[in-house]
Enzyme design. Structure first.
Site, PDB file in Angstrom:
ATOM      1  N   HIS A   1       0.857  -1.195   0.000  1.00  0.00           N
ATOM      2  CA  HIS A   1       0.000   0.000   0.000  1.00  0.00           C
ATOM      3  C   HIS A   1       0.879   1.225   0.000  1.00  0.00           C
ATOM      4  O   HIS A   1       1.959   1.211   0.580  1.00  0.00           O
ATOM      5  CB  HIS A   1      -0.913  -0.001   1.240  1.00  0.00           C
ATOM      6  CG  HIS A   1      -2.062   0.936   1.096  1.00  0.00           C
ATOM      7  ND1 HIS A   1      -1.996   2.251   1.481  1.00  0.00           N
ATOM      8  CD2 HIS A   1      -3.292   0.750   0.574  1.00  0.00           C
ATOM      9  CE1 HIS A   1      -3.152   2.831   1.201  1.00  0.00           C
ATOM     10  NE2 HIS A   1      -3.954   1.945   0.648  1.00  0.00           N
TER      11      HIS A   1
ATOM     12  N   GLU B   1      -7.747  -5.482  -0.516  1.00  0.00           N
ATOM     13  CA  GLU B   1      -8.235  -6.260  -1.656  1.00  0.00           C
ATOM     14  C   GLU B   1      -8.144  -7.762  -1.449  1.00  0.00           C
ATOM     15  O   GLU B   1      -8.871  -8.520  -2.095  1.00  0.00           O
ATOM     16  CB  GLU B   1      -7.440  -5.870  -2.920  1.00  0.00           C
ATOM     17  CG  GLU B   1      -7.479  -4.404  -3.270  1.00  0.00           C
ATOM     18  CD  GLU B   1      -8.818  -3.953  -3.814  1.00  0.00           C
ATOM     19  OE1 GLU B   1      -9.852  -4.432  -3.310  1.00  0.00           O
ATOM     20  OE2 GLU B   1      -8.836  -3.124  -4.729  1.00  0.00           O
TER      21      GLU B   1
HETATM   22  N1  ACO Z   1       4.189  -7.475  -4.478  1.00  0.00           N
HETATM   23  C1  ACO Z   1       5.529  -7.479  -4.658  1.00  0.00           C
HETATM   24  N2  ACO Z   1       6.290  -6.392  -4.561  1.00  0.00           N
HETATM   25  C2  ACO Z   1       5.675  -5.240  -4.263  1.00  0.00           C
HETATM   26  C3  ACO Z   1       4.294  -5.168  -4.055  1.00  0.00           C
HETATM   27  C4  ACO Z   1       3.545  -6.339  -4.171  1.00  0.00           C
HETATM   28  N3  ACO Z   1       2.225  -6.344  -4.002  1.00  0.00           N
HETATM   29  N4  ACO Z   1       3.952  -3.878  -3.774  1.00  0.00           N
HETATM   30  C5  ACO Z   1       5.092  -3.169  -3.820  1.00  0.00           C
HETATM   31  N5  ACO Z   1       6.127  -3.986  -4.116  1.00  0.00           N
HETATM   32  C6  ACO Z   1       7.529  -3.613  -4.249  1.00  0.00           C
HETATM   33  C7  ACO Z   1       7.772  -2.882  -5.560  1.00  0.00           C
HETATM   34  O1  ACO Z   1       8.066  -3.759  -6.614  1.00  0.00           O
HETATM   35  C8  ACO Z   1       8.924  -1.971  -5.220  1.00  0.00           C
HETATM   36  O2  ACO Z   1      10.100  -2.728  -5.251  1.00  0.00           O
HETATM   37  P1  ACO Z   1      11.470  -2.066  -5.795  1.00  0.00           P
HETATM   38  O3  ACO Z   1      11.747  -0.929  -4.834  1.00  0.00           O
HETATM   39  O4  ACO Z   1      12.456  -3.178  -5.725  1.00  0.00           O
HETATM   40  O5  ACO Z   1      11.158  -1.581  -7.187  1.00  0.00           O
HETATM   41  C9  ACO Z   1       8.658  -1.630  -3.741  1.00  0.00           C
HETATM   42  O6  ACO Z   1       7.847  -2.680  -3.216  1.00  0.00           O
HETATM   43  C10 ACO Z   1       7.931  -0.313  -3.579  1.00  0.00           C
HETATM   44  O7  ACO Z   1       6.844  -0.301  -4.456  1.00  0.00           O
HETATM   45  P2  ACO Z   1       6.147   1.011  -4.971  1.00  0.00           P
HETATM   46  O8  ACO Z   1       5.668   0.770  -6.366  1.00  0.00           O
HETATM   47  O9  ACO Z   1       6.985   2.214  -4.723  1.00  0.00           O
HETATM   48  O10 ACO Z   1       4.945   1.114  -3.994  1.00  0.00           O
HETATM   49  P3  ACO Z   1       3.677   1.985  -4.234  1.00  0.00           P
HETATM   50  O11 ACO Z   1       3.438   2.729  -2.984  1.00  0.00           O
HETATM   51  O12 ACO Z   1       3.715   2.783  -5.476  1.00  0.00           O
HETATM   52  O13 ACO Z   1       2.622   0.824  -4.475  1.00  0.00           O
HETATM   53  C11 ACO Z   1       0.698  -0.431  -4.665  1.00  0.00           C
HETATM   54  C12 ACO Z   1       1.416   0.662  -3.860  1.00  0.00           C
HETATM   55  C13 ACO Z   1       0.438   0.077  -6.085  1.00  0.00           C
HETATM   56  C14 ACO Z   1      -0.622  -0.720  -3.976  1.00  0.00           C
HETATM   57  C15 ACO Z   1       1.605  -1.698  -4.720  1.00  0.00           C
HETATM   58  O14 ACO Z   1       1.871  -2.162  -3.414  1.00  0.00           O
HETATM   59  C16 ACO Z   1       0.983  -2.802  -5.574  1.00  0.00           C
HETATM   60  O15 ACO Z   1       1.167  -2.813  -6.793  1.00  0.00           O
HETATM   61  N6  ACO Z   1       0.244  -3.777  -4.930  1.00  0.00           N
HETATM   62  C17 ACO Z   1      -0.423  -4.814  -5.680  1.00  0.00           C
HETATM   63  C18 ACO Z   1      -1.745  -4.301  -6.249  1.00  0.00           C
HETATM   64  C19 ACO Z   1      -2.804  -4.096  -5.164  1.00  0.00           C
HETATM   65  O16 ACO Z   1      -2.964  -4.916  -4.263  1.00  0.00           O
HETATM   66  N7  ACO Z   1      -3.515  -2.980  -5.298  1.00  0.00           N
HETATM   67  C20 ACO Z   1      -4.594  -2.594  -4.351  1.00  0.00           C
HETATM   68  C21 ACO Z   1      -4.104  -1.546  -3.410  1.00  0.00           C
HETATM   69  S1  ACO Z   1      -5.302  -1.166  -2.192  1.00  0.00           S
HETATM   70  C22 ACO Z   1      -6.380  -0.102  -2.990  1.00  0.00           C
HETATM   71  O17 ACO Z   1      -6.024   0.655  -3.844  1.00  0.00           O
HETATM   72  C23 ACO Z   1      -7.776  -0.194  -2.652  1.00  0.00           C
END
Ligand code: ACO
Length: 359
Positions: free
Chosen positions: A242, A301
């Site tokens: 998140h 989710e």
């Molecule tokens: N699985 C694996 N790795 C992850 C995940 C995940 N679910 N989420 C983040 N990471 C990793 C990224 O790859 C990144 O790694 P890196 O630094 O080596 O590149 C690091 O963690 C940071 O990720 P960011 O993209 O900076 O995190 P951000 O705050 O932008 O992402 C998000 C938030 C989009 C929700 C992300 O965690 C994600 O894609 N999750 C999966 C999709 C999901 O569950 N979405 C629903 C969110 S809840 C809602 O909106 C209602």
């Protein structure tokens, strides 16, 4: 420049506060943990609208009447039925008047439930079922989907879900709603922008893929290997991580409790729940190992997927069900933003080529 506007404050709000450090969500002064125990969806709509729209004497009845008012749009659905459900709901919502009054607000809150149930039935070759204005929004949504009255446990599970997701600070879809509202466009325009933002898999489109992941894993014994391979391939695990929460998303716990209640009433297959719990455990273990600095935990989710599957919603319609709850927050935020009278208009840093200066 803050990529993704991370940590940028872009609005003042009295509506909700997402405390990412402590894993707490407050909606108008009430913590989510208390809200899910004390309030129905209609109470939360009243809470969010308070001060931004006139209060009808009986909000449940007013919402029921609004469901009846929007039902007629399904008769002219036409080729909208062939679209994916979330696009179909968006197309029908676009036919509502673009006002900023209570009547528009109530129709917008009522419409996603009516349009989702009706479009899913039309897709299955069945006639839409007319709303029953006497019922709660959760009970009527399930009845309009199935054609029979749901159990008390099922109504309570959907109601809890809608309460849980009704508002959540300045998330991407709410921000989209506020940007549009800041131009003084109507509430329908704001809600259309918000729904379009919600649709993406990084926001409200994640729970369908959560079920795809559970199907891919297949059995609890396969969880560790499957998750390891997915992370090894650089995939993101849907239902984890998140932007704001650095600890567990409190909504995940509220919904996990609802899922367990459904399981106790026999409405969720015990094997499915066991599989989900094994996947969650394996995912958390491996995310902690691979991303020790990022604190990735379960988000809303993950258990949404199990809950909506058990209630009989097809996975391609999960984002529509999310909208059934979140629309309350979008409308309240749009009113709050419009009342500031201030246009949202940020800046960008130009990094493209510059015109050549003539010699
Ligand atoms: N699985 C694996 N790795 C992850 C995940 C995940 N679910 N989420 C983040 N990471 C990793 C990224 O790859 C990144 O790694 P890196 O630094 O080596 O590149 C690091 O963690 C940071 O990720 P960011 O993209 O900076 O995190 P951000 O705050 O932008 O992402 C998000 C938030 C989009 C929700 C992300 O965690 C994600 O894609 N999750 C999966 C999709 C999901 O569950 N979405 C629903 C969110 S809840 C809602 O909106 C209602």
């Amino acid at each position: 420049m803050k990529s993704g506007l991370e940590d940028v404050v872009a609005a003042e709000t009295v509506l909700s506060d997402v405390d990412g450090k402590n894993g707490r969500l407050i909606v108008r002064g009430v913590s989510l943990d208390d809200l899910v125990l004390t309030s129905r969806f209609e109470d939360v709509v009243a809470l969010l609208f308070d001060g931004f729209l006139p209060s009808p004497p009986d909000l449940r009845a007013a919402l029921g009447a609004a469901r009846v008012a929007v039902f007629g749009h399904l008769a002219e659905a036409g080729t909208v039925v062939d679209l994916p459900p979330v696009e179909g709901v968006r197309a029908l919502l676009a036919r509502l008047p673009d006002g900023d009054d209570l009547s528009t607000a109530l129709e917008l809150v009522a419409a996603p439930a009516v349009f989702t149930a009706g479009l899913l039935r039309l897709k299955a070759g069945l006639a839409p079922i007319a709303p029953d204005p006497e019922l709660s929004q959760a009970a009527d949504a399930l009845r309009m989907l199935r054609g029979s009255m749901p159990s008390a446990e099922q109504v309570s599970a959907l109601d809890r879900y809608m309460v849980t997701v009704a508002d959540h600070g300045l998330n991407a879809s709410t921000f989209a709603a506020r940007v549009v509202a800041s131009t003084q466009a109507g509430l329908t325009s704001s809600v259309l922008a918000a729904l379009s933002a919600l649709k993406g898999p990084l926001h409200g489109g994640a729970p369908g893929p959560v079920l795809d992941m559970l199907d891919g894993v297949g059995t609890p014994g396969n969880a560790e290997a499957w998750i390891g391979a997915a992370l090894g391939d650089g995939e993101r695990l849907m239902g984890f991580g998140h932007r704001v929460y650095r600890v567990r998303d409190p909504r995940a716990d509220a919904l996990k409790a609802a899922v367990r209640m459904l399981a106790a009433s026999g409405a969720i297959d015990a094997n499915r729940l066991a599989l989900a719990e094994a996947v969650e455990e394996a995912a958390l273990q491996q995310l902690r190992l691979r991303k020790p600095d990022r604190a990735l935990d379960t988000n809303v989710e993950f258990y949404t997927a199990l809950l909506l599957e058990a209630l009989g919603f097809p996975r391609e319609a999960f984002t529509c069900v999310f909208a059934m709850g979140r629309v309350a927050g979008w409308v309240a935020h749009a009113r709050e933003q419009a009342e500031t009278g201030r246009l949202i208009r940020p800046m960008s840093v130009y990094v493209g080529p510059v015109p050549r200066v003539a010699a």
